[in-house]
Design an enzyme around this catalytic site. Structure first.
Site, mmCIF file in Angstrom:
data_model
loop_
_atom_site.group_PDB
_atom_site.id
_atom_site.type_symbol
_atom_site.label_atom_id
_atom_site.label_comp_id
_atom_site.label_asym_id
_atom_site.label_seq_id
_atom_site.Cartn_x
_atom_site.Cartn_y
_atom_site.Cartn_z
ATOM 1 N N ASP A 72 26.757 31.475 44.881
ATOM 2 C CA ASP A 72 26.392 32.725 44.201
ATOM 3 C C ASP A 72 25.450 32.462 43.029
ATOM 4 O O ASP A 72 25.227 31.320 42.633
ATOM 5 C CB ASP A 72 27.647 33.416 43.640
ATOM 6 C CG ASP A 72 28.577 33.917 44.744
ATOM 7 O OD1 ASP A 72 28.112 34.036 45.894
ATOM 8 O OD2 ASP A 72 29.749 34.182 44.449
ATOM 9 N N TYR A 103 35.309 22.872 46.078
ATOM 10 C CA TYR A 103 34.647 23.382 44.877
ATOM 11 C C TYR A 103 35.419 22.933 43.652
ATOM 12 O O TYR A 103 36.629 22.673 43.728
ATOM 13 C CB TYR A 103 34.632 24.918 44.866
ATOM 14 C CG TYR A 103 33.584 25.551 45.746
ATOM 15 C CD1 TYR A 103 32.366 25.981 45.230
ATOM 16 C CD2 TYR A 103 33.817 25.750 47.106
ATOM 17 C CE1 TYR A 103 31.408 26.592 46.040
ATOM 18 C CE2 TYR A 103 32.862 26.354 47.926
ATOM 19 C CZ TYR A 103 31.658 26.769 47.376
ATOM 20 O OH TYR A 103 30.711 27.365 48.175
#
Length: 359
Positions: free
Chosen positions: A91, A146
């Protein structure tokens, strides 16, 4: 041309043209590139062809691939022509230490050096491997890891006055954070953790392999901690909402029971932590490696030799960006002020009804 005589070409021009001709003769090969980048100032990874106002990581990458002679210019305009695929669409503002893209290129000499020469220093290609012709980095990836780096004052209870620089996370709170993060392990319906899915959408079910918060550490007088999460795949905003909900519980805004509720069918108001601290650490190709990694023709998609380069890049570009931006823009501190606005007790339906019929 002057005085009727054709201009003489400079030797350097001739050399460049020769190199260009050589490049055109090179066959295209399917490869993967290991990428690291600091996402600040970019509108995510994925390119939006025709939209120049929102710069993405892929805009800079494609330019560098064309300028270095790895791909023809028309492949830059139509990325399908080079079978381009990224492993994860990060993002806006999100960084990566181990993003993988697959594509067809001409394998020119000193290819990594040439691509990197045309990239800004906060985007680096750290490795390259040949892969099978049908390889697609998104489909062949069986897990993604992540990390999320955040200042530990995010976990301070709402009833305690906290000086951000002086706050230090105690053992008990860290254990509570880890107990809550561990609840995410396994398969759950995460429709409340993204804006794109309904409660009965089968694709909202996601499998989380591990999630934990590491030991805190001090940088520039502020204490930080890093949360790691490994899952098969993640939806838009999912990780930031998973972390946002845990922060809301630890701070005392929401009851622990909200986690179970959020996996049910009702709509639950789940807060979304800032994008700043999120980093794509690693992508995993376990099935591909078992099948092709030792066939004598292809290398396994593991990057042990590049680990040091990855660590150096994170220390140089990713961590300083997160720390300095946090100090200057106070993204976490400002976001924490929005938590009381959320209604953690009612479902969204009740909230709407109450708004329509104010007492």
């Amino acid at each position: 041309e002057e005085n009727g005589h054709p201009n003489k070409k400079l030797k350097s021009d001739v050399d460049e043209e020769d190199a260009e001709d050589q490049n055109k003769k090179l066959p295209k090969r399917k490869i993967v590139l290991l990428m690291a980048y600091s996402g600040k100032g970019y509108h995510g990874m994925q390119r939006n062809v025709g939209s120049s106002q929102f710069k993405t990581i892929e805009d800079d990458l494609v330019c560098a691939l064309v300028q270095s002679g790895c791909i023809p210019e028309n492949h830059g305009e139509d990325m399908k022509k080079m079978s381009f695929q990224r492993c994860a669409r990060t993002d806006k503002g999100v960084s990566a230490a181990g993003q993988i893209v697959s594509l067809k290129v001409r394998l020119i000499d000193d290819i990594l050096e040439k691509i990197n020469n045309h990239l800004p220093s906060h985007i680096r290609i750290l490795g390259l491997k040949r892969v099978t012709g049908g390889f697609n980095s998104k489909n062949k990836c069986d897990a993604r890891t992540y990390s999320y780096m955040l200042p530990t004052f995010a976990f301070a209870h709402k009833d305690h006055e906290v000086q951000e620089e002086l706050y230090r996370l105690d053992r008990e709170t860290l254990e509570r954070v880890n107990q809550l993060l561990a609840c995410y392990k396994g398969t759950h319906n995460f429709h409340n953790f993204t804006s794109q899915k309904g409660p009965r959408d089968p694709s909202a079910k996601r499998y989380i392999m591990e999630m934990y918060c590491g030991e805190p550490f001090v940088r520039e007088n502020m204490e930080f901690a890093v949360i790691q999460v490994k899952g098969q795949s993640f939806m838009m905003h999912q990780i930031r909402k998973m972390i946002g909900l845990v922060i809301a519980i630890v701070k005392g805004y929401a009851a622990e029971s909200i986690m179970e509720r959020s996996w049910g069918e009702e709509k639950v108001d789940v807060p979304k932590a800032p994008g700043l601290g999120l980093v794509l650490e690693k992508v995993h190709f376990e099935k591909y490696n078992r099948r092709f990694g030792n066939d004598g023709l292809h290398e396994p998609l593991e990057w042990t030799e590049e680990e040091e380069k990855i660590a150096v890049f994170k220390e140089q570009y990713i961590y300083p960006t997160i720390i300095n931006t946090e100090r200057e823009e106070k993204s976490m501190a400002n976001w924490l002020k929005t938590l009381p606005i959320h209604d953690f007790n009612s479902s969204a339906v009740e909230v709407q009804t109450n708004n329509k019929n104010p007492k």
